[in-house]
Motif scaffolding. Structure first.
Motif, PDB file in Angstrom:
ATOM      1  N   PHE A  67      -0.192  16.654   8.740  1.00 39.21           N
ATOM      2  CA  PHE A  67       0.230  15.875   9.911  1.00 39.21           C
ATOM      3  C   PHE A  67       1.191  14.781   9.475  1.00 39.21           C
ATOM      4  N   GLU A  68       1.926  14.262  10.461  1.00 43.39           N
ATOM      5  CA  GLU A  68       2.841  13.158  10.177  1.00 43.39           C
ATOM      6  C   GLU A  68       2.258  11.901  10.799  1.00 43.39           C
ATOM      7  N   SER A  69       2.270  10.808  10.049  1.00 44.70           N
ATOM      8  CA  SER A  69       1.713   9.548  10.553  1.00 44.70           C
ATOM      9  C   SER A  69       2.350   8.406   9.760  1.00 44.70           C
ATOM     10  N   LEU A  70       1.642   7.284   9.708  1.00 48.21           N
ATOM     11  CA  LEU A  70       2.055   6.165   8.859  1.00 48.21           C
ATOM     12  C   LEU A  70       0.993   6.000   7.784  1.00 48.21           C
ATOM     13  N   GLN A  71       1.411   5.674   6.575  1.00 43.79           N
ATOM     14  CA  GLN A  71       0.415   5.344   5.553  1.00 43.79           C
ATOM     15  C   GLN A  71      -0.406   4.186   6.103  1.00 43.79           C
ATOM     16  N   GLY A  72      -1.712   4.373   6.159  1.00 46.59           N
ATOM     17  CA  GLY A  72      -2.562   3.365   6.786  1.00 46.59           C
ATOM     18  C   GLY A  72      -3.086   2.311   5.830  1.00 46.59           C
ATOM     19  N   GLU A  73      -2.967   2.549   4.518  1.00 44.71           N
ATOM     20  CA  GLU A  73      -3.676   1.702   3.559  1.00 44.71           C
ATOM     21  C   GLU A  73      -2.775   1.276   2.409  1.00 44.71           C
ATOM     22  N   GLY A  74      -3.160   0.159   1.782  1.00 42.65           N
ATOM     23  CA  GLY A  74      -2.533  -0.232   0.523  1.00 42.65           C
ATOM     24  C   GLY A  74      -1.123  -0.774   0.656  1.00 42.65           C
ATOM     25  N   TYR A  75      -0.392  -0.766  -0.444  1.00 42.01           N
ATOM     26  CA  TYR A  75       0.920  -1.419  -0.530  1.00 42.01           C
ATOM     27  C   TYR A  75       1.924  -0.805   0.440  1.00 42.01           C
ATOM     28  N   ASN A  76       1.844   0.495   0.643  1.00 38.85           N
ATOM     29  CA  ASN A  76       2.827   1.180   1.504  1.00 38.85           C
ATOM     30  C   ASN A  76       2.382   1.299   2.956  1.00 38.85           C
ATOM     31  N   THR A  77       1.461   0.445   3.369  1.00 42.15           N
ATOM     32  CA  THR A  77       0.986   0.474   4.757  1.00 42.15           C
ATOM     33  C   THR A  77       2.173   0.455   5.720  1.00 42.15           C
ATOM     34  N   CYS A  78       2.126   1.357   6.674  1.00 39.73           N
ATOM     35  CA  CYS A  78       3.151   1.522   7.736  1.00 39.73           C
ATOM     36  C   CYS A  78       4.357   2.356   7.294  1.00 39.73           C
ATOM     37  N   MET A  79       4.335   2.867   6.082  1.00 38.07           N
ATOM     38  CA  MET A  79       5.418   3.765   5.650  1.00 38.07           C
ATOM     39  C   MET A  79       5.240   5.123   6.338  1.00 38.07           C
ATOM     40  N   PRO A  80       6.264   5.594   7.054  1.00 38.24           N
ATOM     41  CA  PRO A  80       6.135   6.930   7.650  1.00 38.24           C
ATOM     42  C   PRO A  80       5.919   7.981   6.551  1.00 38.24           C
TER      43      PRO A  80
ATOM     44  N   ALA B 298      -5.396   1.361  14.710  1.00 35.02           N
ATOM     45  CA  ALA B 298      -4.319   1.737  15.635  1.00 35.02           C
ATOM     46  C   ALA B 298      -4.675   2.995  16.430  1.00 35.02           C
ATOM     47  N   GLY B 299      -5.729   3.669  16.026  1.00 35.53           N
ATOM     48  CA  GLY B 299      -6.139   4.897  16.724  1.00 35.53           C
ATOM     49  C   GLY B 299      -5.174   6.050  16.485  1.00 35.53           C
ATOM     50  N   ILE B 300      -4.554   6.069  15.285  1.00 28.22           N
ATOM     51  CA  ILE B 300      -3.678   7.197  14.950  1.00 28.22           C
ATOM     52  C   ILE B 300      -4.313   7.969  13.793  1.00 28.22           C
ATOM     53  N   GLU B 301      -3.760   9.120  13.458  1.00 24.48           N
ATOM     54  CA  GLU B 301      -4.355   9.983  12.429  1.00 24.48           C
ATOM     55  C   GLU B 301      -4.308   9.338  11.051  1.00 24.48           C
TER      56      GLU B 301
END
Ligand SMILES: Nc1nc2[nH]cc(C(=O)O)c2c(=O)[nH]1
Ligand code: SF4
Ligand SMILES: [Mg+2]
Length: 230
Positions: free
Chosen positions: A28-41, A227-230
């Motif tokens: 699946f495609e999402s955003l990195q949810g954790e750690g230094y790269n949080t929010c990276m697509p 955020a309720g995303i995958e």
């Protein structure tokens, strides 16, 4: 006259399946949810099976389908991110992982892995996030990665004392050289021990020895769950 019969000598190279299969829980495609790269697509490739069985694991890593390399590559065409996070389960135990990584690398993806830190990581990986498990502390005494980009330890305080947990975190910080060190709250059925985790971060930082190898612990939360995303 005796005819010369030429018997072909079999190649010593192992024959590589050009289209091998992989145990795929989900892509699946999402955003990195954790750690230094949080929010990276990122595109997540979740591989089946794990060599540990943490009681609080949030992933059904035993439910997977077999997908061929071609099927995986076709699926990736529907996404836009150029970062791929290989996760699991424990992705580093998957047979033929390097074949998949070679194929992704040759398509110019930036490759990250989420690993429990008990296995060597193939050279094709660009970014290693490792999450050593305090409930398996004795395994990490025998073998652990010596280097990662980030270390993220879940504050698993249900089965051990705070002192035991902090000892584990400090030992991991000595064993694994990394740029970033995090504690993550333990989440069980929507409940998080976030305040206890923040307090332990303070204690770990206060106990740290100042110097070139000083470890600064920070908080990492699973933002995708909020955020309720995958
Ligand atoms: N958004 C999002 N970020 C993640 N980072 C690590 C994940 C994992 O399950 O390994 C994960 C995940 O499942 N979702
Ligand atoms: S190492 Fe990770 S995937 Fe494996 S059981 Fe523990 S939490 Fe789950
Ligand atoms: Mg997850």
């Amino acid at each position: 006259m005796v005819e010369t019969v030429i018997i072909p000598i079999p190649s010593r190279e192992p024959i590589q399946d050009p289209n091998p299969e992989f145990r795929i829980v989900e892509i699946f495609e999402s955003l990195q949810g954790e750690g230094y790269n949080t929010c990276m697509p990122a595109i997540f490739i979740r591989l089946g099976r794990c060599d540990l069985a943490c009681s609080w694991c949030d992933t059904d890593y035993q439910t997977y389908d077999s997908m061929t390399l071609t099927q995986i590559l076709e699926k990736l065409q529907g996404y836009t991110a150029k970062n791929i996070i290989i996760t699991g389960g424990e992705p580093a135990i998957h047979p033929r992982l390097t074949v998949l990584l070679d194929a992704l690398k040759s398509r110019a993806y930036y490759l990250c892995i989420e690993t429990n830190g008990l296995h060597q990581i193939p050279a094709q990986i660009d970014y290693i996030a490792t999450s050593p498990k305090a409930c398996y502390a004795e395994r990490y005494q025998k073998k652990a990665l010596s280097h990662a980009d980030e270390v993220r330890i879940v504050a698993d305080l249900n089965t051990m004392t705070e002192r035991q947990f902090m000892d584990f975190a400090q030992v991991m910080a000595q064993k694994i050289t990394a740029k970033h060190y995090y504690l993550s709250p333990l989440e069980i059925e929507g409940e998080m021990n976030i305040y206890q985790t923040i307090r332990l971060i303070g204690q770990l930082n206060a106990a740290g020895v100042e110097g070139p190898n000083t470890v600064h612990w920070q908080l990492s939360v699973q933002t995708h769950k909020w955020a309720g995303i995958e």
